[in-house]
Design a protein around this motif. Structure first.
Motif, mmCIF file in Angstrom:
data_model
loop_
_atom_site.group_PDB
_atom_site.id
_atom_site.type_symbol
_atom_site.label_atom_id
_atom_site.label_comp_id
_atom_site.label_asym_id
_atom_site.label_seq_id
_atom_site.Cartn_x
_atom_site.Cartn_y
_atom_site.Cartn_z
ATOM 1 N N LYS A 155 12.314 -9.859 1.285
ATOM 2 C CA LYS A 155 11.785 -8.448 0.594
ATOM 3 C C LYS A 155 11.202 -8.725 -1.066
ATOM 4 C CE LYS A 155 14.458 -5.232 3.578
ATOM 5 N NZ LYS A 155 15.220 -6.381 4.215
ATOM 6 N N ASP A 159 7.938 -7.214 -2.983
ATOM 7 C CA ASP A 159 8.474 -6.327 -3.747
ATOM 8 C C ASP A 159 9.109 -6.221 -5.503
ATOM 9 O OD1 ASP A 159 7.714 -4.070 -2.215
ATOM 10 O OD2 ASP A 159 9.523 -4.104 -1.049
ATOM 11 N N LYS A 339 7.718 -3.006 5.125
ATOM 12 C CA LYS A 339 6.815 -4.047 5.114
ATOM 13 C C LYS A 339 6.389 -4.709 5.935
ATOM 14 C CE LYS A 339 5.637 -2.412 0.002
ATOM 15 N NZ LYS A 339 6.127 -2.369 -0.946
ATOM 16 N N LYS A 342 1.790 -8.775 6.065
ATOM 17 C CA LYS A 342 0.072 -8.943 5.235
ATOM 18 C C LYS A 342 0.470 -8.170 3.602
ATOM 19 C CE LYS A 342 -1.439 -7.466 8.728
ATOM 20 N NZ LYS A 342 -2.472 -7.422 9.930
ATOM 21 N N GLU A 343 1.161 -6.528 3.206
ATOM 22 C CA GLU A 343 1.344 -6.806 2.609
ATOM 23 C C GLU A 343 2.087 -7.443 1.466
ATOM 24 O OE1 GLU A 343 2.743 -2.156 2.657
ATOM 25 O OE2 GLU A 343 2.622 -2.817 4.687
ATOM 26 N N SER A 344 1.563 -7.575 -0.117
ATOM 27 C CA SER A 344 1.505 -7.696 -1.049
ATOM 28 C C SER A 344 1.015 -8.937 -1.251
ATOM 29 C CB SER A 344 3.211 -8.299 -1.211
ATOM 30 O OG SER A 344 3.691 -6.913 -1.252
ATOM 31 N N THR A 345 0.158 -9.900 -0.729
ATOM 32 C CA THR A 345 -0.371 -11.234 -0.375
ATOM 33 C C THR A 345 -1.857 -11.280 -1.750
ATOM 34 O OG1 THR A 345 -1.726 -10.640 0.950
ATOM 35 C CG2 THR A 345 -0.636 -12.001 1.467
ATOM 36 N N ALA A 346 -2.128 -12.288 -2.095
ATOM 37 C CA ALA A 346 -2.546 -12.049 -3.389
ATOM 38 C C ALA A 346 -4.151 -11.709 -2.682
ATOM 39 C CB ALA A 346 -3.119 -14.006 -3.579
ATOM 40 N N PRO A 347 -4.234 -11.375 -3.529
ATOM 41 C CA PRO A 347 -6.394 -10.991 -2.931
ATOM 42 C C PRO A 347 -6.888 -11.247 -2.640
ATOM 43 C CG PRO A 347 -5.736 -10.155 -5.370
ATOM 44 C CD PRO A 347 -4.673 -10.708 -5.137
#
Lengths: 441, 441
Positions: A155, A159, A339, A342-347
């Motif tokens: 988490k 986040d 979540k 794959k969420e909050s990874t670098a673009p």
């Protein structure tokens, strides 16, 4: 308000701890889940009576009141759970990375239930698959318990570091190895004696292979790298060395440099490349990780804006990991989702790079006899591959063996491999063993 | 997808750091915010040109291109921001706990915008008010930056400890005090010299009152207690002592006991009572907090199931705190809300209790001259109030003064106060000063 019913498959260490917490903290969980009562509807295990007794759980929660049930009976119970429309979420705490478990995960989601698991091996093995599948079924997979037990890394990465860019992570993520190495450091034990003690005290399993060969740490690191840098676990490949080759002489050398040796999981980003490894490393006594002993886990996160962070806690244990599992259940009960990996990874698209190319500081421990010319030969070979020597410390003498510690400035493991080849070619019998261990300062 | 527009009011340390991160990480933030582009529409400060230059920000983002604007001009800019229907969220980084700021918060929410702030003083002063108001307006208040800067405590307490019950928190939460005390410990400096150095190096403000008198730490502790135990900050009252009375002799005494002195924010729950304080405490060299030096912050959380956790990081600083502010902006941009201060608390009603009643271990430092009979008189008085002495260490002699260290076993501060009264009554001139400091072991 509606009850939120859960089933638990597997009631060993983590499953039992999870059930215990849910039973004991009903009032707190209800408030935290936005008023929904979180209720255990069924616990499935091959040994109902034993596990009920061991974890202090009411036998009526179990799939049977017998001492033991067969695999077929257990499968029938699982089928009932999956067909029960009242069950909202299934907790898998069986463990292992077999196809059987992977299919179980799929069937849980297919039957319209959320899944929470602490199973790092299977998440690392199958990467995105189960999360993609969950999305398709409009369900979630919680996995806070899969990395470093009670330390809330998942988490936090998803986040809390969303206003920053993570440069590197450096962690002690395997309690068994850390217990063994701490013991070797404190008492001068051999690896074998320290491992035996760990087994006796319950810090190592009867088969500790995955812990001491670094694979357990590698699985956790893969999940973290996927979360942070977006490289699917299945596409990662990096050097993994366990602790079996670490000797008490290595600790004597480390100690003479005001350092110790820890099994370190490490990943660093340089532009869009991610270098990583799991291996024993030299940790200075000025480093916070130096004092992380026993079964405790610790992760250092270096972030571009907020600098250095340290997270320390219990990386394993029944109720410890159980508390992380329960936090996922609460989140899903309240929000209807959690979540995914794959969420909050670098673009930007990060790529795995080979750590053997990465310039790191190394401690060489050269095992030899009392021979003249060792320093000359070694020094020449190291110079020939373009590496600078920072410091040659006093040799540690153990019986007939000499251990010469040489600290070199930043170079790649490939360069050091070349140096070893040169030495072997030039003086085939001079060096008995040539170990190099990354240094963290 | 829609842009998510923000305005920043106050462009000092934290506001500037926040703006810098949003500018530099646009691509990352967009991905993390679910595809919404987070854009700074306006930065309001009394010194646009200076702050643009200081933080490397484009002047066109500011409310004016002048060197300085008046208070009235700034108020007019704020009015424009609040009336701008395109602005989704306002970041308040002015600081201070005046009514002016409280009204600003209300007006931001009233105008239909979310609020993110790192202002601990005003959150502690007004407690629930602003969160209730936000709820009424269907908006959110993010405050991750308000407690320990970059350490992600708020989200961790709200979402990661939901499978557990927090027994106690013990923290180093004020960087200025910790820098001063670390310096006194390492160099034997006086308080005054260490504070001067801190000011010179930028670790202490020109007016460091709130830091060194413990009030800044108390504000952070109040927010944490409200989050964890549900007691509104405004209803809390506990002992707050700063570091101004700590002398170099106190450090000599602590050192002789293999310990140091740290300003500690502490709260512990016993049944439904919460005991808390902010005061200097003795920390053993076996404790992780012992090695937390300089401006670094650290929080230890002891939880019922998952045991001991440690969170260490940068508790202040421009981009460090800015990163926490940005994480809130990202969360709100993605989810349209963020949890408020009343979420995830314990369901039972906790009550504030008086720490002076709480049984703690104490180190007494008794300042006296080389007089016979000191130990006898002190020992008798301590015995008369029912307290046991654990250890009397060797006195530290500094000039004409003797400092006698006495460790007592668990007792309340009230008992120790009584012992002091007895000594003063029996031998009015024997003791020059009588200090007692809680011991953490």
């Amino acid at each position: 308000m509606k009850t939120f019913n859960v089933a638990i498959i597997g009631c060993g260490n983590v499953g039992g701890g999870t059930a215990k917490i849910i039973q004991e903290t009903a009032a707190e969980l209800k408030k935290r889940a936005g008023g929904k009562e979180i209720k255990i509807k069924k616990i499935i295990t091959l040994h109902p009576r034993r596990q009920a007794k061991r974890h202090g759980l009411p036998l009526e929660l179990f799939c049977s009141d017998k001492e033991e049930i067969t695999k077929e009976q257990s499968d029938a119970c699982i089928k009932n759970v999956l067909n029960d429309p009242d069950i909202d979420l299934v907790i898998e705490t069986v463990g292992g990375s077999t196809n059987h478990i992977h299919n179980l995960h799929k069937n849980i989601l297919k039957s319209g239930k959320h899944l929470v698991t602490a199973n790092k091996a299977i998440l690392a093995k199958h990467g995105n698959t189960i999360f993609d599948y969950a999305k398709e079924k409009n369900k979630s997979v919680g996995f806070e318990g899969a990395v470093c037990g009670a330390i809330p890394l998942i988490k936090v990465v998803q986040d809390s570091f969303t206003g920053d860019l993570i440069n590197s992570i450096t962690g002690i993520v395997n309690g068994t190895s850390n217990f063994v190495l701490s013991r070797m450091n404190a008492k001068g034990s051999t690896f074998e004696d320290a491992l035996k003690l760990a087994q006796k005290l319950g810090y190592a399993e009867l088969d500790p292979t995955m812990d001491i060969n670094g694979m357990d740490a590698a699985n956790k690191l893969k999940i973290l790298i996927q979360l942070i840098y977006g490289i699917p676990a299945t596409e990662q490949s990096f050097p993994v060395k366990g602790i079996t080759a670490i000797t008490k002489e290595d600790f004597m050398v480390a100690k003479s440099l005001n350092s110790t040796i820890k099994l370190i999981a490490f990943a660093i980003k340089e532009k869009n490349k991610v270098y990583s490894f799991v291996q024993p490393a030299v940790i200075s006594n000025q480093d916070f990780l130096y004092n992380v002993n026993g079964a405790t886990n610790a992760i250092k996160i270096n972030a571009n804006y907020s600098g250095e962070h340290l997270f320390v806690g219990q990386g394993a244990g029944s109720i410890e990991t159980g508390s992380a599992v329960v936090s996922d259940v609460v989140f899903i009960a309240k929000h209807g989702y959690i979540k995914d990996i794959k969420e909050s990874t670098a673009p930007i698209k990060h790529k795995q790079a080979d750590f053997n190319d990465y310039p790191a500081s190394y401690l060489l421990i050269i095992k030899t006899k009392d021979n003249p010319g060792v320093i000359g030969t070694v020094g020449t070979a190291i110079g020939d591959v373009g590496v600078n020597i920072e410091n040659i410390a006093q040799s540690i003498i153990s019986g007939e063996d000499w251990f010469l510690p040489v600290e070199v400035s930043k170079c790649s493991a490939k360069q050091l491999n070349k140096a070893v080849s040169l030495i072997k070619k030039r003086k085939p019998k001079l060096i008995e063993d040539f170990k190099y261990i990354p240094i963290f300062k």
